[in-house]
Design a protein around this motif. Structure first.
Motif, PDB file in Angstrom:
ATOM      1  N   THR A 190      42.286  57.854  17.482  1.00  0.00           N
ATOM      2  CA  THR A 190      41.391  57.370  18.533  1.00  0.00           C
ATOM      3  C   THR A 190      40.275  56.592  17.854  1.00  0.00           C
ATOM      4  N   ILE A 191      40.088  55.364  18.318  1.00  0.00           N
ATOM      5  CA  ILE A 191      39.146  54.442  17.693  1.00  0.00           C
ATOM      6  C   ILE A 191      38.067  54.055  18.708  1.00  0.00           C
ATOM      7  N   ALA A 192      36.821  54.153  18.294  1.00  0.00           N
ATOM      8  CA  ALA A 192      35.689  53.839  19.169  1.00  0.00           C
ATOM      9  C   ALA A 192      35.461  52.328  19.202  1.00  0.00           C
ATOM     10  N   ALA A 193      36.424  51.638  19.775  1.00  0.00           N
ATOM     11  CA  ALA A 193      36.359  50.186  19.928  1.00  0.00           C
ATOM     12  C   ALA A 193      37.277  49.820  21.087  1.00  0.00           C
ATOM     13  N   PRO A 194      37.024  48.690  21.731  1.00  0.00           N
ATOM     14  CA  PRO A 194      37.896  48.289  22.838  1.00  0.00           C
ATOM     15  C   PRO A 194      39.280  47.880  22.313  1.00  0.00           C
ATOM     16  N   PRO A 195      40.309  47.982  23.162  1.00  0.00           N
ATOM     17  CA  PRO A 195      41.661  47.622  22.725  1.00  0.00           C
ATOM     18  C   PRO A 195      41.747  46.240  22.079  1.00  0.00           C
ATOM     19  N   ALA A 196      41.005  45.268  22.584  1.00  0.00           N
ATOM     20  CA  ALA A 196      41.071  43.912  22.034  1.00  0.00           C
ATOM     21  C   ALA A 196      40.661  43.878  20.558  1.00  0.00           C
ATOM     22  N   ALA A 197      39.644  44.643  20.198  1.00  0.00           N
ATOM     23  CA  ALA A 197      39.173  44.656  18.809  1.00  0.00           C
ATOM     24  C   ALA A 197      40.197  45.293  17.880  1.00  0.00           C
ATOM     25  N   VAL A 198      40.844  46.353  18.352  1.00  0.00           N
ATOM     26  CA  VAL A 198      41.840  47.035  17.534  1.00  0.00           C
ATOM     27  C   VAL A 198      43.104  46.180  17.450  1.00  0.00           C
ATOM     28  N   PHE A 199      43.546  45.690  18.592  1.00  0.00           N
ATOM     29  CA  PHE A 199      44.746  44.855  18.680  1.00  0.00           C
ATOM     30  C   PHE A 199      44.667  43.666  17.726  1.00  0.00           C
ATOM     31  N   ASP A 200      43.525  42.988  17.698  1.00  0.00           N
ATOM     32  CA  ASP A 200      43.359  41.798  16.872  1.00  0.00           C
ATOM     33  C   ASP A 200      43.585  42.092  15.390  1.00  0.00           C
ATOM     34  N   ASN A 201      43.194  43.274  14.929  1.00  0.00           N
ATOM     35  CA  ASN A 201      43.368  43.647  13.525  1.00  0.00           C
ATOM     36  C   ASN A 201      44.816  43.947  13.161  1.00  0.00           C
ATOM     37  N   VAL A 202      45.647  44.207  14.141  1.00  0.00           N
ATOM     38  CA  VAL A 202      47.069  44.475  13.896  1.00  0.00           C
ATOM     39  C   VAL A 202      47.903  43.228  14.172  1.00  0.00           C
ATOM     40  N   ASN A 203      47.575  42.520  15.244  1.00  0.00           N
ATOM     41  CA  ASN A 203      48.343  41.347  15.679  1.00  0.00           C
ATOM     42  C   ASN A 203      48.244  40.182  14.693  1.00  0.00           C
ATOM     43  N   ASP A 204      47.123  40.066  14.006  1.00  0.00           N
ATOM     44  CA  ASP A 204      46.906  39.015  13.011  1.00  0.00           C
ATOM     45  C   ASP A 204      47.258  39.594  11.638  1.00  0.00           C
ATOM     46  N   LEU A 205      48.419  39.241  11.118  1.00  0.00           N
ATOM     47  CA  LEU A 205      48.917  39.832   9.875  1.00  0.00           C
ATOM     48  C   LEU A 205      48.017  39.539   8.675  1.00  0.00           C
ATOM     49  N   LYS A 206      47.217  38.494   8.746  1.00  0.00           N
ATOM     50  CA  LYS A 206      46.294  38.190   7.650  1.00  0.00           C
ATOM     51  C   LYS A 206      45.169  39.220   7.576  1.00  0.00           C
ATOM     52  N   LYS A 207      44.944  39.953   8.645  1.00  0.00           N
ATOM     53  CA  LYS A 207      43.884  40.970   8.666  1.00  0.00           C
ATOM     54  C   LYS A 207      44.362  42.325   8.141  1.00  0.00           C
ATOM     55  N   TRP A 208      45.664  42.459   7.871  1.00  0.00           N
ATOM     56  CA  TRP A 208      46.205  43.731   7.398  1.00  0.00           C
ATOM     57  C   TRP A 208      45.646  44.134   6.046  1.00  0.00           C
ATOM     58  N   ASP A 209      45.289  43.164   5.224  1.00  0.00           N
ATOM     59  CA  ASP A 209      44.782  43.484   3.892  1.00  0.00           C
ATOM     60  C   ASP A 209      43.551  44.379   3.967  1.00  0.00           C
ATOM     61  N   ALA A 210      42.789  44.284   5.050  1.00  0.00           N
ATOM     62  CA  ALA A 210      41.562  45.069   5.203  1.00  0.00           C
ATOM     63  C   ALA A 210      41.836  46.541   5.507  1.00  0.00           C
ATOM     64  N   TRP A 211      43.039  46.875   6.003  1.00  0.00           N
ATOM     65  CA  TRP A 211      43.273  48.261   6.402  1.00  0.00           C
ATOM     66  C   TRP A 211      44.636  48.840   6.001  1.00  0.00           C
ATOM     67  N   SER A 212      45.597  48.024   5.668  1.00  0.00           N
ATOM     68  CA  SER A 212      46.931  48.532   5.344  1.00  0.00           C
ATOM     69  C   SER A 212      46.914  49.396   4.083  1.00  0.00           C
ATOM     70  N   PRO A 213      47.472  50.601   4.149  1.00  0.00           N
ATOM     71  CA  PRO A 213      47.463  51.460   2.958  1.00  0.00           C
ATOM     72  C   PRO A 213      48.300  50.883   1.822  1.00  0.00           C
ATOM     73  N   TRP A 214      49.299  50.083   2.150  1.00  0.00           N
ATOM     74  CA  TRP A 214      50.173  49.535   1.119  1.00  0.00           C
ATOM     75  C   TRP A 214      49.522  48.367   0.384  1.00  0.00           C
ATOM     76  N   ALA A 258      33.403  46.016  16.111  1.00  0.00           N
ATOM     77  CA  ALA A 258      33.417  46.093  17.580  1.00  0.00           C
ATOM     78  C   ALA A 258      32.014  46.033  18.136  1.00  0.00           C
ATOM     79  N   ALA A 259      31.896  45.389  19.279  1.00  0.00           N
ATOM     80  CA  ALA A 259      30.624  45.394  20.007  1.00  0.00           C
ATOM     81  C   ALA A 259      30.394  46.805  20.520  1.00  0.00           C
ATOM     82  N   PRO A 260      29.140  47.233  20.632  1.00  0.00           N
ATOM     83  CA  PRO A 260      28.882  48.572  21.152  1.00  0.00           C
ATOM     84  C   PRO A 260      29.508  48.747  22.541  1.00  0.00           C
ATOM     85  N   ALA A 261      30.076  49.904  22.767  1.00  0.00           N
ATOM     86  CA  ALA A 261      30.699  50.188  24.059  1.00  0.00           C
ATOM     87  C   ALA A 261      29.600  50.364  25.121  1.00  0.00           C
ATOM     88  N   PRO A 262      29.842  49.854  26.320  1.00  0.00           N
ATOM     89  CA  PRO A 262      28.842  50.013  27.376  1.00  0.00           C
ATOM     90  C   PRO A 262      28.683  51.473  27.765  1.00  0.00           C
TER      91      PRO A 262
END
Length: 183
Positions: free
Chosen positions: A34-58, A177-181
């Motif tokens: 569970t991530i304290a961010a909106p789906p769009a913020a999380v989705f973008d980090n997975v959908n854009d493969l160039k962003k995987w370097d920031a979080w991928s364990p491999w 992520a922007a602060p949640a309302p």
């Protein structure tokens, strides 16, 4: 005496081979965070493969791996290729389905150290001011892969890496992520 030892050894090997053969051909591993961010913020980090370097364990297992990108910048048909050390091997990952803020489905083709194809799916579900991310991996296993999974506890090893990746994805998505309302 030597014959008895050999006989016991043959029986043990046969028992192990029988146990391996009875294991399911399909491998499925699933983890959730569970991530304290909106789906769009999380989705973008997975959908854009160039962003995987920031979080991928491999990515951290071989910082010197050769990587490449093909196709669109993100989403369906985006491709990530890698060639690295023995820990990460070599292969290609392709986004086969992408539904904004809902799902990213990937086909993963390994070429080294062994050839195999698997799938990796991320689902994003909004929950209050957070996003529940479910990461599933699966594929077919041959006899040798099933034996290796048993001997090296492969499901746990992969699951542990998925947990690390989700924890890092949480850090990355929450920091961007922007602060949640307020409710």
């Amino acid at each position: 005496m030597l014959k008895k030892i050999l006989l016991v050894l043959v029986v043990l090997i046969a028992a192990f081979a029988g146990y391996v053969a009875m294991q399911p051909d399909d491998l499925h591993i699933q983890r959730q965070a569970t991530i304290a961010a909106p789906p769009a913020a999380v989705f973008d980090n997975v959908n854009d493969l160039k962003k995987w370097d920031a979080w991928s364990p491999w990515a951290k297992m071989d910082p010197n791996a050769k990587v490449g990108f093909e196709g669109p910048a993100a989403g369906k048909d985006a491709v990530f290729t890698w060639s690295g050390n023995d820990q990460i091997g070599e292969g290609k990952m392709t986004v086969v389905d992408s539904r904004p803020n809902e799902l990213v489905d990937l086909k993963v083709d390994f070429t080294k150290p062994f050839e195999n194809t698997s799938s990796s799916t991320f689902e994003f579900k909004p929950e209050a001011n957070q996003t529940v991310v479910t990461w599933s991996m699966g594929g077919k296993q041959n006899f040798i892969e099933k034996a290796m999974c048993i001997v090296f506890n492969g499901k746990k090893m992969i699951g542990d890496e998925m947990d690390k990746g989700l924890a890092k994805l949480k850090t990355v998505a929450e920091s961007g992520a922007a602060p949640a309302p307020s409710p």
